[in-house]
Every structure is written in C-alpha cells, then in structure tokens.
Design a protein around this motif. Structure first.
Motif, PDB file in Angstrom:
ATOM      1  N   GLY A  75       0.723  -1.215  -0.018  1.00  0.00           N
ATOM      2  CA  GLY A  75       0.011  -0.047  -0.144  1.00  0.00           C
ATOM      3  C   GLY A  75       0.932   1.122  -0.058  1.00  0.00           C
ATOM      4  N   LEU A  76       0.135   2.402  -0.219  1.00  0.00           N
ATOM      5  CA  LEU A  76       0.970   3.458  -0.115  1.00  0.00           C
ATOM      6  C   LEU A  76       0.668   4.227   1.180  1.00  0.00           C
ATOM      7  CD1 LEU A  76      -0.348   5.003  -3.841  1.00  0.00           C
ATOM      8  CD2 LEU A  76       1.967   3.820  -3.137  1.00  0.00           C
ATOM      9  N   LYS A  77       1.512   5.000   1.520  1.00  0.00           N
ATOM     10  CA  LYS A  77       1.561   5.169   3.106  1.00  0.00           C
ATOM     11  C   LYS A  77       1.943   6.903   3.596  1.00  0.00           C
ATOM     12  CE  LYS A  77       6.237   4.168   4.456  1.00  0.00           C
ATOM     13  NZ  LYS A  77       6.903   3.559   5.650  1.00  0.00           N
ATOM     14  N   ALA A  78       2.167   7.562   2.543  1.00  0.00           N
ATOM     15  CA  ALA A  78       2.607   8.910   2.964  1.00  0.00           C
ATOM     16  C   ALA A  78       1.324   9.756   3.151  1.00  0.00           C
ATOM     17  CB  ALA A  78       3.738   9.464   1.840  1.00  0.00           C
ATOM     18  N   VAL A  79       1.370  10.141   4.417  1.00  0.00           N
ATOM     19  CA  VAL A  79       0.003  10.849   4.778  1.00  0.00           C
ATOM     20  C   VAL A  79      -0.117  12.229   3.582  1.00  0.00           C
ATOM     21  CG1 VAL A  79      -1.179  12.143   6.606  1.00  0.00           C
ATOM     22  CG2 VAL A  79       0.068   9.986   7.228  1.00  0.00           C
ATOM     23  N   TYR A 125      -8.031   5.719  14.797  1.00  0.00           N
ATOM     24  CA  TYR A 125      -8.512   6.395  16.138  1.00  0.00           C
ATOM     25  C   TYR A 125      -8.750   7.870  15.794  1.00  0.00           C
ATOM     26  CZ  TYR A 125      -7.506   1.894  18.120  1.00  0.00           C
ATOM     27  OH  TYR A 125      -7.474   0.457  18.581  1.00  0.00           O
ATOM     28  N   GLY A 126      -8.396   8.429  14.877  1.00  0.00           N
ATOM     29  CA  GLY A 126      -8.115   9.939  14.640  1.00  0.00           C
ATOM     30  C   GLY A 126      -7.595  10.525  15.877  1.00  0.00           C
ATOM     31  N   ASP A 127      -8.260  11.636  16.393  1.00  0.00           N
ATOM     32  CA  ASP A 127      -7.827  12.226  17.746  1.00  0.00           C
ATOM     33  C   ASP A 127      -8.474  11.449  18.787  1.00  0.00           C
ATOM     34  OD1 ASP A 127      -6.687  13.822  19.746  1.00  0.00           O
ATOM     35  OD2 ASP A 127      -7.719  15.687  18.886  1.00  0.00           O
ATOM     36  N   HIS A 167     -12.026  10.548  13.307  1.00  0.00           N
ATOM     37  CA  HIS A 167     -12.326  11.230  11.969  1.00  0.00           C
ATOM     38  C   HIS A 167     -10.820  11.181  11.491  1.00  0.00           C
ATOM     39  CE1 HIS A 167     -12.917  13.849   8.631  1.00  0.00           C
ATOM     40  NE2 HIS A 167     -12.337  14.699   9.057  1.00  0.00           N
ATOM     41  N   CYS A 168     -10.519  10.634  10.327  1.00  0.00           N
ATOM     42  CA  CYS A 168      -9.193  10.458   9.694  1.00  0.00           C
ATOM     43  C   CYS A 168      -9.121  11.713   8.808  1.00  0.00           C
ATOM     44  CB  CYS A 168      -8.967   9.290   8.895  1.00  0.00           C
ATOM     45  SG  CYS A 168      -8.887   7.931   9.803  1.00  0.00           S
ATOM     46  N   THR A 169      -8.099  12.665   9.182  1.00  0.00           N
ATOM     47  CA  THR A 169      -7.868  13.790   8.252  1.00  0.00           C
ATOM     48  C   THR A 169      -7.251  13.661   7.087  1.00  0.00           C
ATOM     49  OG1 THR A 169      -5.803  14.161   9.507  1.00  0.00           O
ATOM     50  CG2 THR A 169      -7.778  15.356  10.700  1.00  0.00           C
ATOM     51  N   ASN A 170      -6.938  12.773   6.633  1.00  0.00           N
ATOM     52  CA  ASN A 170      -6.285  12.495   5.311  1.00  0.00           C
ATOM     53  C   ASN A 170      -6.876  11.059   4.578  1.00  0.00           C
ATOM     54  OD1 ASN A 170      -4.394  10.297   6.037  1.00  0.00           O
ATOM     55  ND2 ASN A 170      -4.013  11.489   7.733  1.00  0.00           N
ATOM     56  N   PRO A 171      -6.616  11.143   3.287  1.00  0.00           N
ATOM     57  CA  PRO A 171      -7.035   9.770   2.444  1.00  0.00           C
ATOM     58  C   PRO A 171      -6.480   8.648   2.939  1.00  0.00           C
ATOM     59  CG  PRO A 171      -6.991  12.056   0.962  1.00  0.00           C
ATOM     60  CD  PRO A 171      -6.348  12.284   2.358  1.00  0.00           C
TER      61      PRO A 171
END
Ligand code: NAD
Ligand code: UFG
Length: 336
Positions: free
Chosen positions: A82-86, A128-130, A144-148
């Motif tokens: 998988g690709l992993k760079a936020v 887990y988001g924040d 809530h995940c802030t990135n794809p």
C-alpha cells in the motif's frame, strides 16, 4: 505454513520476512517495488539463509496475482502492500484510494477464488483519529481521519469486517500499528525513505549523518509534559514478531481479531531526540517549528489485548530502537 507476503520488499515487510522464516514458515513475496528496492530481499535472503521467491506484481493486477496463486498453495496472506505517505495522500487522493482500496479488493477476490481466506492486514493507529481514550484500547471508537491515507485504512477495515460477516470462512486479523522505528540489529535491512523523510526517526538519522541541517520539531505547545507530540514508538522487529503470533491465532480462531500493536509507552519528540543523542553519542541539531497540520498531541496504546490473545508483547525498549535506527543509517548512508 506458506505465506503470501504482499509489500514484502518494504520496511515492515522485509523485517517480517526474517521473523517468519526464523519461525519456520515459507514465504512468497509480491511487490511492485513502487516504494522499495529488490536489494532488501537479497538482504533478507542473506539474513535467513533462504531464497525468498519474489514476483514483481502489482496487487491491482488480477492476472498477475492469479499466476502467483496458481503456482503456490497459501495458508494465509500478510498484506502490507500500500501507499503510506500521509501528506502525499492529500495531494493525490485518487491514487491512494485506487492503489490501497482497489488493490486490496482485487487481492481479496483472488484469494477467495483460490480458497485462501486467512489474512493479516496492516492497519494503523491513524484509524482512531484524535483518540477519545488514552491509552487507546481496541474499544476506543474510531475517529475522523484527516487524510485519504487514513481513510483507506479505516475503510478497508470496514470492508473486511463486512466480508467476514457474510462469509464465516474468512479469518481476519487487523493489526493497528503504532509508530514503527528501528531496524534489524544486523544493520542489513531498515527503512529506506525516498526524498525528504516525513517521519520523525528517519529525519533524525539523516540529520545525525549530515544529510539534513536540522530537525524541525513540529510544535512545543501541545498539552503534553514537554509540549511536543507524544507517540508510541515500537521497534520494527517487535512489530514483525506480532505477525508470527497473529498467524498462530488465525489458525486457532475464526472471525475478526483487532489488535493494537504498540509498546504502551508514550515518548515525546524531545524524548526521542535526547535518547538518540545520549545512546549514539552523535549530535542532532533541532529547532522548534509551527505545528504540522493534522497532527494530534498524544497517541499511545494499551497493548494488553495482543498479549492476552496473541501471546505477543514488545520486548525492545527505547535504547534499542534509537541504537538500531542509527546502526542502519550509518551502515547504509544512502539506503540500499
Ligand atoms: P513501505 O512503503 O516500506 O512498504 C509497502 C510496500 O508495498 C512497498 O514495498 C511498495 O513497493 C509496495 N506496494 C505499494 N503499492 C503496491 C501495489 N499496488 N502492488 C504491490 N506492491 C505495492 O511501507 P511500510 O512502512 O513497510 O508499511 C507497510 C504497511 O504498513 C503499509 O500498508 C502501511 O500503510 C502500514 N503502516 C505503516 C506504518 C508506518 O509508520 N510505517 C504505520 C501504520 C501502518
Ligand atoms: N515530527 C517532528 N518533526 C518531523 C517529523 C515528525 O516534530 O520532522 C513529530 C510529529 O509532529 C509527531 C511525531 O514527530 O509529533 C511523530 O511523527 P511521525 O510523522 O513520525 O508519525 P505520525 O505519528 O504522525 O504518523 C505515523 C505514520 C502514520 C501512522 C501513524 C500511526 O506516518 O502513517 O504513525 O501509526 F498512521
């Protein structure tokens, strides 16, 4: 057991191959080398004394995956690819959804057609988001995940849970990794980032070796003991060992297992810098910069469930983590 390891040429995959082979498993690697180098597999062969069959195949390539699964009978798949760079995922969301979700859907489909329904998936603490609870247990609601990138992990968890609900033959282990660092103590395999590292430890090692001038510490006004971000850093060899334990469990039990894979200790950015300087006797100049968008203050887990159900716990401490990160960097100043 015979294990298909997708993404096996990468950082965590290569270390896991060493652990799997040491535990007597046979491994076959599928990787498209988009973020890795086949030299890592040569080094794994050197460390294990075994050739590791390798297919340069993309997991989105159904025909390619079919070829691999026709040539081997797999007991299980460990799915790292998988690709992993936020940051990159924010710039290129389509590429992330297509690679990570599209690729995993194809992989799961080919697996079920070949009757292989045991999979261990690389998820992440990012789901887990924040976090609502610290230390984070698996009962902590997803956030809530802030990135794809984070979204792909969270969505893939849901997809696999739905598949398992519909077809009880699936045995699925979702491992939520915290922050892997370190390298194999031999210094032969390690993390090999392209370009400017996004993550803290490879940045520190590149500053220590003189490739970069100084570390930027992203924020010192968080509600943490020294104001810098706190994370649960885990030695990559401990993380690799968790997969061997998860394989034993996947055969014993059926269903879905979700586990936090961390040490349960939180260290701040400055703790990491100071430990690195003290243990390795090298300097790491740093300066305080503004917060990085999307970062949270504190993230560390309670790993008790993995201990109770998988019989796994981390054995390496902070000193070994910073020692082995440096040992890899200084022995391989330009990576592989
Ligand atoms: P990595 O980039 O070193 O390894 C991933 C490997 O997957 C690479 O070798 C890459 O070439 C390969 N790959 C990517 N897309 C592919 C495709 N379509 N087909 C075939 N191969 C493909 O990353 P890593 O740090 O070893 O991470 C492994 C897994 O763990 C990833 O899924 C990552 O998202 C997850 N994870 C990593 C971290 C971390 O901090 N390193 C934290 C949590 C979760
Ligand atoms: N940091 C700096 N300077 C840097 C890099 C990082 O101060 O140059 C700080 C960050 O602000 C954070 C800490 O160091 O407080 C750790 O940052 P990383 O980028 O190393 O790790 P993250 O916790 O942000 O994210 C990592 C992976 C994600 C994964 C997550 C949880 O990049 O993919 O761990 O497993 F989801």
């Amino acid at each position: 057991m015979k294990i298909l390891v997708t993404g096996g040429a990468g950082f965590i995959g290569s270390h896991t191959l060493v652990e799997l082979n040491a535990a007597g498993h046979d491994t076959v690697v599928v990787d498209n080398l988009s973020n890795s180098n086949r030299k890592s597999l040569e080094r794994v062969a050197e460390l294990t004394g075994k050739e590791i069959p390798f297919y340069e195949v993309d997991i989105r390539d159904r025909k390619g995956l079919n070829r691999v699964m026709e040539a081997h009978h797999f007991d299980a798949c460990i799915h790292f690819a998988g690709l992993k760079a936020v940051g990159e995922s924010v710039e290129k969301p389509w590429e992330y959804y297509e690679n990570n979700i599209g690729g995993t859907l194809t992989l799961l489909d080919v697996m079920r057609h070949h009757g292989c329904k045991n999979i261990i998936f690389s998820s992440s603490a990012t789901v887990y988001g924040d976090p609502a609870i610290i230390p984070i247990t698996e009962e902590c609601p997803k956030g809530h995940c802030t990135n794809p990138y984070g979204q792909t992990k969270s969505m893939l968890e849901e997809i696999m849970m739905d598949m398992q609900k519909a077809d009880k033959e699936w045995n699925i282990v979702l491992l939520r990794y915290f922050n892997p660092i370190g390298a194999h103590p031999s210094g032969r395999i390690g993390e090999n980032p392209n370009g400017i590292p996004n993550n803290l430890m490879p940045y520190i090692t590149q500053v220590a070796i003189g490739k970069r001038k100084e570390l930027g510490v992203f924020g010192n006004d968080y509600p943490t003991p020294d104001g810098t971000g706190v994370r649960d850093y885990i030695h990559v060899c401990d993380l690799a060992a968790a997969h061997v334990c998860a394989l034993k469990a996947i055969i014993r039990q059926s269903g879905i297992g979700i586990y936090n894979i961390g040490t349960g200790h939180g260290y701040s950015v400055l703790d990491m810098v100071k430990a690195f300087i003290r243990v390795n006797g090298v300097d790491v100049p740093y300066s305080i910069k503004p917060r990085r968008a999307g970062d949270i203050a504190t993230c560390y887990c309670n790993p008790a469930k993995a201990k109770a159900e998988l019989g796994w716990e981390a054995i390496y401490g902070l000193e070994e983590m910073v020692r082995d990160s440096w040992n890899w960097q200084k022995n391989n100043p330009n990576g592989y």
